[in-house]
Design an enzyme around this catalytic site. Structure first.
Site, PDB file in Angstrom:
ATOM      1  N   ASN A  24      -0.742   4.375   0.527  1.00  0.00           N
ATOM      2  CA  ASN A  24      -1.299   5.737   1.443  1.00  0.00           C
ATOM      3  C   ASN A  24      -1.515   4.576   2.465  1.00  0.00           C
ATOM      4  OD1 ASN A  24      -2.715   7.256   3.195  1.00  0.00           O
ATOM      5  ND2 ASN A  24      -2.606   8.906   1.387  1.00  0.00           N
ATOM      6  N   ASP A  46       0.748  -1.335   0.135  1.00  0.00           N
ATOM      7  CA  ASP A  46      -0.022  -0.235   0.171  1.00  0.00           C
ATOM      8  C   ASP A  46       0.846   1.697  -0.043  1.00  0.00           C
ATOM      9  OD1 ASP A  46      -1.959   1.444   0.287  1.00  0.00           O
ATOM     10  OD2 ASP A  46      -2.913   0.587   2.426  1.00  0.00           O
ATOM     11  N   SER A 106      -0.275 -24.543  -0.260  1.00  0.00           N
ATOM     12  CA  SER A 106       1.484 -24.623   1.048  1.00  0.00           C
ATOM     13  C   SER A 106       2.418 -23.926  -0.218  1.00  0.00           C
ATOM     14  CB  SER A 106       1.703 -24.855   1.927  1.00  0.00           C
ATOM     15  OG  SER A 106       1.411 -26.747   1.157  1.00  0.00           O
ATOM     16  N   ASP A 109      -0.374   9.010  -6.251  1.00  0.00           N
ATOM     17  CA  ASP A 109       0.276   7.709  -6.878  1.00  0.00           C
ATOM     18  C   ASP A 109      -1.761   6.550  -6.240  1.00  0.00           C
ATOM     19  OD1 ASP A 109       0.180   5.262  -8.040  1.00  0.00           O
ATOM     20  OD2 ASP A 109       1.804   5.217  -7.292  1.00  0.00           O
ATOM     21  N   VAL A 131      -6.055   4.083  -1.735  1.00  0.00           N
ATOM     22  CA  VAL A 131      -6.069   4.099  -1.965  1.00  0.00           C
ATOM     23  C   VAL A 131      -5.104   2.900  -2.206  1.00  0.00           C
ATOM     24  CG1 VAL A 131      -2.958   5.443  -2.197  1.00  0.00           C
ATOM     25  CG2 VAL A 131      -5.224   6.162  -2.435  1.00  0.00           C
TER      26      VAL A 131
END
Length: 582
Positions: free
Chosen positions: A214, A212, A270, A234, A220
């Protein structure tokens, strides 16, 4: 903030320890069948507790042998290897168990005997005594009885065994609830805006999903279509934003408008999560402070390494081999795809529990780009630790129902123009054929533990990741592969006959044989394609080679899946070279 994060991470590691062996088992958990609390000495997962005890005692015994030291010195050496912030917990366990380990090991009692005498390995009524090592000359039962007589004199040990639940402490109960949340929902531990993306690497953070940019704004996140062409900021975290001062055109519009951008999502087990236990943790000749430096990260990623995986890997491998992934190739093909990845996998994932796992997918049909979804449960529908393993395998009818429900859910979440690739099950006879007579890392010092012995030990405890393939019973191995082929044919038929409004659907066989052939041509040996510690999962080398096979198949048979090559890639890298980090 950084210091508090590290403190939380260390505390999390300590609480996570009792769950690791349970979580590490690739055997499928039934839907909703998650641990109620981390219990350090409870018998809840006694098979895994026994495995953990035998591994640790073996390492301590071999450290003492290799360095010609006392058992006490070996314990201290082991504690000194692990990161400093976790050494206190190690020294506590050493203080509690050290004297008893020393007394038993000094009397030449092996790890099996020690762990049975400490009641960390238990014998079920009517079942044989499980052991990893060859039994002592006097017999395993006799040795255990002798060791138990020694243990009866210890009041300290009785008080230790009464200590059961770390989560009973008031200061830890909320953190334990958070641990259960992470395990149950496969969502980031740290996600302040609730968009399912994080700025923290582990605990289901950006090792699993694109980072991420933000974490205070839920609009965002990686994978969304740009907000107003990202003129001011962005919004999709691909590092491309602002306006070209030469012509006033937003960079997102100029470089990405017609780029056919798409993300990649893995729904996996897995193997997809890339389970790995570093062999240096169990090979005393290779142990060092450096070897254990990644221990907190590994624990808080559930002993998985998705950042190096075949589908969503993005960092250079630090566990051998090299990293190559579908995500990296899509990013090289179109730089606008930066950070658009989600690895929604779990240890023990199967078609049955995918119906819960899939709910953690983040994709908005109106706001986000299309996605390539790889559905890959390559073993757990035929793999379990039950003695009657065939009776617990997924049937073709169940497979059809489970997969169709998952696809219907995806159709309600994926943007139009997405693609789904169904991956067939592996032929796991490859494991026994290439490993059974080789020495396991624990057996390399004294040449006393082969993979055949390890598999028998795990089967006896009913914690084998795959009783049907990890067995000396050739008939059972063949029957397991026969069922795996039946389930793969179900997937193949779904891809051939079913249609969905928001995605097209494809099928490919799991490319193990092709991978092995390619590796041989490169001068490698087939056993190097298997994880050395668990003797079950694909290794880093197998993951990287598998990527190329998948990519070439898509490139030649389904080019529409990969999207167009972006002609502006070099310009994007030149302008936004400082924005390209993961």
């Amino acid at each position: 903030m950084r210091g508090s994060r590290q403190m939380l991470l260390n505390l999390f590691c300590i609480l996570w320890l009792p769950l690791l062996l349970m979580a590490a088992s690739p055997s499928p958990l039934a839907s909703g069948n998650y641990p109620s609390a981390p219990s350090l000495f409870s018998g809840m997962y006694k098979g895994h507790t026994c495995v953990g005890c035998v591994l640790v005692v073996s390492v301590v015994e071999q450290l003492a042998q290799w360095h010609n030291s006392t058992v006490k010195a070996a314990l201290e050496r082991l504690c000194n290897y692990i990161p400093e912030d976790l050494q206190g917990f190690c020294y506590l366990l050493a203080e509690l168990y050290g004297p008893h380990l020393a007394e038993l090991i000094d009397r030449e009692m092996n790890a099996d005997v020690v762990c049975h005498s400490l009641k960390l390995c238990k014998q079920d009524t009517g079942q044989p005594l499980c052991h990893l090592y060859p039994p002592p000359k006097v017999g395993l039962s006799t040795a255990i009885r002798k060791a138990k007589r020694i243990m009866k004199t210890s009041k300290d040990l009785k008080s230790i065994m009464g200590f059961s639940n770390l989560c009973a402490f008031p200061l830890l109960d909320k953190l334990c609830e958070k641990i259960k949340y992470v395990i149950r929902n496969k969502l980031p531990f740290e996600d302040f805006d609730g968009d399912k993306f994080s700025t923290f690497p582990t605990l289901r953070g950006y090792h699993w999903r694109g980072r991420d940019c933000n974490d205070k704004n839920s609009t965002v996140y990686p994978g969304r279509r740009p907000d107003n062409w990202d003129v001011k900021s962005d919004s999709n975290c691909n590092g491309i934003w602002g306006v070209d001062p030469k012509d006033g055109i937003p960079y997102e519009e100029k470089f990405c408008k017609d780029a056919d951008s798409r993300g990649v999502v893995l729904l996996g087990d897995s193997a997809g999560a890339h389970f790995h236990i570093p062999p240096e943790w169990m090979t005393v000749t290779q142990m060092s402070v450096k070897a254990f430096a990644n221990l907190p990260m590994a624990f808080t990623d559930e002993l998985d390494w998705p950042q190096f995986s075949e589908i969503t890997g993005f960092l250079n491998s630090t566990i051998g081999g090299w990293t190559d992934s579908l995500y990296l190739r899509l990013r090289r093909r179109n730089r606008c795809n930066h950070r658009d990845l989600q690895n929604i996998s779990q240890n023990g994932g199967s078609s049955a529990n995918f119906l819960d796992l899939i709910k953690s997918l983040s994709r908005n049909q109106l706001l986000d780009n299309p996605a390539i979804v790889v559905y890959a449960t390559i073993g757990n529908d035929v793999c379990n630790g039950e003695r009657d393993t065939l009776a617990h395998m997924t049937t073709p009818k169940q497979m059809l129902s489970n997969v169709m429900q998952a696809l219907q859910f995806l159709n309600s979440r994926l943007p139009k123009g997405s693609h789904v690739i169904l991956t067939g099950l592996v032929d796991g006879r490859f494991l026994w054929d290439n490993l059974h007579d080789r020495y396991h890392p624990l057996g390399q010092l004294n040449k006393d533990v082969t993979y055949s012995q390890l598999y028998s030990f795990l089967n006896c405890l009913q914690v084998s990741p795959c009783s049907g393939w990890l067995t000396s019973n050739e008939t059972l191995r063949n029957l397991t592969s026969e069922r795996a082929l039946q389930l793969s044919n179900v997937l193949k038929e779904i891809a051939r006959s079913e249609k969905f409004s928001n995605f097209d659907i494809f099928y490919m066989d799991f490319p193990l044989r092709q991978t092995a052939a390619e590796w041989r041509q490169m001068g490698g040996e087939p056993w190097q394609l298997i994880e050395p510690v668990d003797g079950f999962h694909p290794s880093q080398i197998a993951a990287a080679l598998g990527t190329n096979i998948t990519w070439q198949k898509a490139l030649h048979e389904w080019p529409q899946v990969l999207g167009k090559e972006n002609p502006f890639n070099n310009q994007i890298e030149a302008i936004f070279k400082d924005q390209g980090g993961h």
